[in-house]
Design an enzyme around this catalytic site. Structure first.
Site, PDB file in Angstrom:
ATOM      1  N   ASN A 100       0.831  -1.205   0.000  1.00  0.00           N
ATOM      2  CA  ASN A 100       0.000   0.000   0.000  1.00  0.00           C
ATOM      3  C   ASN A 100       0.867   1.256   0.000  1.00  0.00           C
ATOM      4  O   ASN A 100       0.560   2.234  -0.688  1.00  0.00           O
ATOM      5  CB  ASN A 100      -0.956   0.007   1.195  1.00  0.00           C
ATOM      6  CG  ASN A 100      -2.282  -0.657   0.862  1.00  0.00           C
ATOM      7  OD1 ASN A 100      -2.960  -0.278  -0.085  1.00  0.00           O
ATOM      8  ND2 ASN A 100      -2.641  -1.672   1.638  1.00  0.00           N
ATOM      9  N   ASP A 149      -9.876  -0.170  14.567  1.00  0.00           N
ATOM     10  CA  ASP A 149     -10.603  -0.175  13.288  1.00  0.00           C
ATOM     11  C   ASP A 149     -12.006   0.416  13.415  1.00  0.00           C
ATOM     12  O   ASP A 149     -12.969  -0.093  12.827  1.00  0.00           O
ATOM     13  CB  ASP A 149     -10.697  -1.615  12.743  1.00  0.00           C
ATOM     14  CG  ASP A 149      -9.331  -2.178  12.397  1.00  0.00           C
ATOM     15  OD1 ASP A 149      -8.444  -1.406  12.022  1.00  0.00           O
ATOM     16  OD2 ASP A 149      -9.159  -3.410  12.507  1.00  0.00           O
ATOM     17  N   ASN A 152      -5.987   4.842   8.141  1.00  0.00           N
ATOM     18  CA  ASN A 152      -5.630   3.428   8.066  1.00  0.00           C
ATOM     19  C   ASN A 152      -6.466   2.784   6.978  1.00  0.00           C
ATOM     20  O   ASN A 152      -7.553   3.270   6.643  1.00  0.00           O
ATOM     21  CB  ASN A 152      -5.913   2.734   9.410  1.00  0.00           C
ATOM     22  CG  ASN A 152      -5.430   1.286   9.406  1.00  0.00           C
ATOM     23  OD1 ASN A 152      -4.372   0.972   8.868  1.00  0.00           O
ATOM     24  ND2 ASN A 152      -6.218   0.397   9.991  1.00  0.00           N
ATOM     25  N   HIS A 208      -8.081  -1.046   5.970  1.00  0.00           N
ATOM     26  CA  HIS A 208      -8.377  -2.350   6.573  1.00  0.00           C
ATOM     27  C   HIS A 208      -9.049  -3.237   5.528  1.00  0.00           C
ATOM     28  O   HIS A 208      -9.929  -2.770   4.795  1.00  0.00           O
ATOM     29  CB  HIS A 208      -9.306  -2.168   7.781  1.00  0.00           C
ATOM     30  CG  HIS A 208      -9.601  -3.446   8.488  1.00  0.00           C
ATOM     31  ND1 HIS A 208      -8.677  -4.082   9.296  1.00  0.00           N
ATOM     32  CD2 HIS A 208     -10.713  -4.238   8.489  1.00  0.00           C
ATOM     33  CE1 HIS A 208      -9.208  -5.202   9.768  1.00  0.00           C
ATOM     34  NE2 HIS A 208     -10.440  -5.316   9.293  1.00  0.00           N
TER      35      HIS A 208
END
Length: 199
Positions: free
Chosen positions: A14, A144, A106, A108
């Protein structure tokens, strides 16, 4: 031009997608530093190959709060304005989150709030989900659970394995992470309740 800080622990795919979009002028930002908690992380090698500032801050044996203070200090010393977690396998402390409020992202590999935490693809398969995907979200003090910026859906096929599902999700991760970063960098967003409204 906003300064990005990348945190990673592993292969850095990423991160590499983000770096490529920066290099091609698709993202109006610059990568100020890449930080890993593991010396052997492939992402650190990639950063060095690209001539980007790469720092290893080993986390083994370091208390969580102390470690996060070291990372925050490094990010602040580099003038980082937006932190992007790219496979950073550590749960961040509240102190870290307070240092970068709505300035840490972030990605996920599930459609949050479904299947948070580790092994999200395995969780999706074991649960019998028909659709999975990936989510870019703000980092907050819960795992998350920060406000969602972008998501992409990926069908779960009957013969999928963790590896095949993960590979298809990864393609979408590489696409939407840079899209989400572009939204945040352009400051074309607001939050209403928990909803991130872009545009």
């Amino acid at each position: 031009m906003k300064r990005l800080g990348i945190l990673l622990s592993g292969r850095g795919s990423n991160f590499e997608a983000i770096a490529e979009n920066v290099a091609r002028g698709r993202l109006d930002g610059e990568i100020a530093v890449v930080i890993s908690n593991r010396e052997e992380a492939r992402g650190i090698e990639i950063a060095r190959e690209r001539g980007l500032p790469a720092v290893v801050l080993p986390s083994k044996g370091v208390e969580r709060g102390e470690y996060d203070r070291r990372v925050v200090a490094e990010l602040e010393n580099r003038g980082v304005e937006l932190v992007c977690l790219a496979g950073f396998m550590r749960l961040l402390t509240a102190e870290f989150c307070r240092s970068f409020p709505l300035r840490a992202l972030n990605i996920h590999p599930s459609l949050l709030p479904a299947f948070p935490g580790l092994e999200a693809q395995k969780q999706a398969l074991e649960h019998g989900a028909k659709i999975s995907g990936c989510t870019v979200h703000f980092v907050d003090e819960r795992l998350d659970a920060g406000p969602i910026i972008l998501q992409a859906a990926v069908p779960v096929l009957d013969d999928d394995t963790v590896e095949t599902l993960g590979a298809r999700i990864l393609v979408e991760e590489h696409r939407i992470y840079s899209e989400a970063i572009a939204i945040i960098l352009a400051e074309r967003w607001r939050i209403e309740g928990r909803r991130v409204i872009a545009g």
